[in-house]
Scaffold this motif. Structure first.
Motif, PDB file in Angstrom:
ATOM      1  N   ALA A   4      21.671 -18.438  12.673  1.00 46.99           N
ATOM      2  CA  ALA A   4      20.226 -18.603  12.654  1.00 46.99           C
ATOM      3  C   ALA A   4      19.862 -20.030  13.022  1.00 46.99           C
ATOM      4  O   ALA A   4      20.432 -20.969  12.480  1.00 46.99           O
ATOM      5  N   MET A   5      18.917 -20.150  13.965  1.00 51.71           N
ATOM      6  CA  MET A   5      18.350 -21.468  14.216  1.00 51.71           C
ATOM      7  C   MET A   5      17.531 -21.836  12.987  1.00 51.71           C
ATOM      8  O   MET A   5      16.872 -20.979  12.394  1.00 51.71           O
ATOM      9  N   ARG A   6      17.569 -23.098  12.602  1.00 54.50           N
ATOM     10  CA  ARG A   6      16.849 -23.572  11.430  1.00 54.50           C
ATOM     11  C   ARG A   6      15.769 -24.547  11.851  1.00 54.50           C
ATOM     12  O   ARG A   6      15.944 -25.323  12.785  1.00 54.50           O
ATOM     13  N   ALA A   7      14.682 -24.520  11.081  1.00 58.23           N
ATOM     14  CA  ALA A   7      13.591 -25.457  11.329  1.00 58.23           C
ATOM     15  C   ALA A   7      12.963 -25.855  10.001  1.00 58.23           C
ATOM     16  O   ALA A   7      12.702 -25.008   9.155  1.00 58.23           O
ATOM     17  N   VAL A   8      12.743 -27.141   9.838  1.00 57.22           N
ATOM     18  CA  VAL A   8      11.945 -27.658   8.743  1.00 57.22           C
ATOM     19  C   VAL A   8      10.602 -28.025   9.358  1.00 57.22           C
ATOM     20  O   VAL A   8      10.527 -28.878  10.241  1.00 57.22           O
ATOM     21  N   VAL A   9       9.560 -27.337   8.908  1.00 57.06           N
ATOM     22  CA  VAL A   9       8.231 -27.466   9.497  1.00 57.06           C
ATOM     23  C   VAL A   9       7.340 -28.229   8.523  1.00 57.06           C
ATOM     24  O   VAL A   9       7.204 -27.844   7.368  1.00 57.06           O
ATOM     25  N   GLN A  10       6.749 -29.299   9.012  1.00 52.70           N
ATOM     26  CA  GLN A  10       5.823 -30.079   8.200  1.00 52.70           C
ATOM     27  C   GLN A  10       4.460 -30.102   8.880  1.00 52.70           C
ATOM     28  O   GLN A  10       4.365 -30.409  10.064  1.00 52.70           O
ATOM     29  N   ARG A  11       3.435 -29.726   8.104  1.00 58.11           N
ATOM     30  CA  ARG A  11       2.069 -29.863   8.605  1.00 58.11           C
ATOM     31  C   ARG A  11       1.735 -31.346   8.524  1.00 58.11           C
ATOM     32  O   ARG A  11       1.901 -31.966   7.475  1.00 58.11           O
ATOM     33  N   VAL A  12       1.281 -31.906   9.631  1.00 58.10           N
ATOM     34  CA  VAL A  12       1.062 -33.350   9.685  1.00 58.10           C
ATOM     35  C   VAL A  12      -0.331 -33.693  10.188  1.00 58.10           C
ATOM     36  O   VAL A  12      -0.998 -32.883  10.833  1.00 58.10           O
ATOM     37  N   ASP A  13      -0.714 -34.910   9.878  1.00 52.25           N
ATOM     38  CA  ASP A  13      -1.900 -35.528  10.462  1.00 52.25           C
ATOM     39  C   ASP A  13      -1.384 -36.712  11.275  1.00 52.25           C
ATOM     40  O   ASP A  13      -1.526 -37.855  10.881  1.00 52.25           O
ATOM     41  N   THR A  23       8.200 -45.663  21.674  1.00 47.82           N
ATOM     42  CA  THR A  23       7.697 -44.354  21.272  1.00 47.82           C
ATOM     43  C   THR A  23       8.031 -43.359  22.369  1.00 47.82           C
ATOM     44  O   THR A  23       7.601 -43.514  23.512  1.00 47.82           O
ATOM     45  N   VAL A  24       8.819 -42.325  22.013  1.00 51.02           N
ATOM     46  CA  VAL A  24       9.236 -41.330  23.002  1.00 51.02           C
ATOM     47  C   VAL A  24       8.487 -40.010  22.832  1.00 51.02           C
ATOM     48  O   VAL A  24       8.492 -39.178  23.735  1.00 51.02           O
ATOM     49  N   GLY A  25       7.852 -39.809  21.681  1.00 52.38           N
ATOM     50  CA  GLY A  25       7.064 -38.611  21.435  1.00 52.38           C
ATOM     51  C   GLY A  25       6.039 -38.886  20.352  1.00 52.38           C
ATOM     52  O   GLY A  25       6.347 -39.568  19.374  1.00 52.38           O
ATOM     53  N   GLU A  26       4.821 -38.376  20.539  1.00 56.64           N
ATOM     54  CA  GLU A  26       3.772 -38.633  19.549  1.00 56.64           C
ATOM     55  C   GLU A  26       2.715 -37.540  19.610  1.00 56.64           C
ATOM     56  O   GLU A  26       2.325 -37.119  20.690  1.00 56.64           O
ATOM     57  N   ILE A  27       2.282 -37.096  18.432  1.00 54.35           N
ATOM     58  CA  ILE A  27       1.127 -36.214  18.343  1.00 54.35           C
ATOM     59  C   ILE A  27       0.100 -36.890  17.455  1.00 54.35           C
ATOM     60  O   ILE A  27       0.440 -37.597  16.514  1.00 54.35           O
ATOM     61  N   VAL A  28      -1.168 -36.680  17.787  1.00 51.61           N
ATOM     62  CA  VAL A  28      -2.278 -37.303  17.069  1.00 51.61           C
ATOM     63  C   VAL A  28      -3.098 -36.190  16.427  1.00 51.61           C
ATOM     64  O   VAL A  28      -3.377 -35.171  17.057  1.00 51.61           O
ATOM     65  N   GLY A  29      -3.499 -36.406  15.180  1.00 51.01           N
ATOM     66  CA  GLY A  29      -4.286 -35.401  14.477  1.00 51.01           C
ATOM     67  C   GLY A  29      -3.414 -34.305  13.918  1.00 51.01           C
ATOM     68  O   GLY A  29      -2.183 -34.410  13.873  1.00 51.01           O
ATOM     69  N   GLN A  30      -4.067 -33.218  13.498  1.00 52.28           N
ATOM     70  CA  GLN A  30      -3.350 -32.131  12.847  1.00 52.28           C
ATOM     71  C   GLN A  30      -2.425 -31.411  13.812  1.00 52.28           C
ATOM     72  O   GLN A  30      -2.776 -31.122  14.946  1.00 52.28           O
ATOM     73  N   GLY A  31      -1.224 -31.142  13.340  1.00 51.45           N
ATOM     74  CA  GLY A  31      -0.228 -30.418  14.109  1.00 51.45           C
ATOM     75  C   GLY A  31       0.993 -30.180  13.258  1.00 51.45           C
ATOM     76  O   GLY A  31       0.935 -30.291  12.024  1.00 51.45           O
ATOM     77  N   LEU A  32       2.100 -29.870  13.911  1.00 50.69           N
ATOM     78  CA  LEU A  32       3.342 -29.626  13.206  1.00 50.69           C
ATOM     79  C   LEU A  32       4.431 -30.565  13.703  1.00 50.69           C
ATOM     80  O   LEU A  32       4.596 -30.754  14.911  1.00 50.69           O
TER      81      LEU A  32
END
Length: 145
Positions: A4-13, A23-32
């Protein structure tokens, strides 16, 4: 036991990944922010199932999913999700897939998400990464597909 592929999912702001100060990756605001691990027998079909689950998981405000509101995802490969420390004090990584198996699976997961319409940012496979995030809730869930 089935692989099974595993994932730890965090709801983030907001969340970001830096490598050597860049910085190689960035999300702004609500996402995962999703930490992903693969084992030896995992397949692209499992990566596609995980992509569908992540895209439609109803964990954002108002029980919405990323697909409902166009929320971004930050995907970070993390072989340590398959660490086993049941014996002794030093974890083993035997269940974690080697890079030549894991990297295409994580890339496939990202490709499947993008094909669904997701905005996906990533870390850098195999690099020493610093993950910075604001956990919104806090909210964290473990998935296996």
């Amino acid at each position: 036991m089935m692989a099974a592929m595993r994932a730890v999912v965090q709801r983030v702001d907001g969340a970001s990944v830096t490598v050597d100060g860049e910085t190689v990756g960035e999300i702004v605001g609500q996402g995962l922010c999703v930490l992903v691990g693969a084992t030896h027998e995992d397949t692209d079909e499992q990566a596609a199932r995980l992509a569908n689950k992540l895209w439609t998981l109803r964990v954002l405000d108002g029980e919405k999913s990323c697909s409902d509101v166009g929320a971004p995802l930050l995907i970070v490969s993390q072989f340590t999700l398959y660490g086993d420390a049941r014996k002794g004090r030093r974890p083993t990584w035997n269940a974690a897939a080697p890079g030549e198996i894991a990297e295409p699976l994580v890339e496939g997961l990202c490709a499947h998400l993008r094909a669904l319409g997701a905005h996906v940012e990533t870390g850098r496979f195999g690099a020493k990464m610093r993950v910075n995030l604001t956990n919104d809730g806090p909210f964290t869930v473990w998935l296996e597909v």
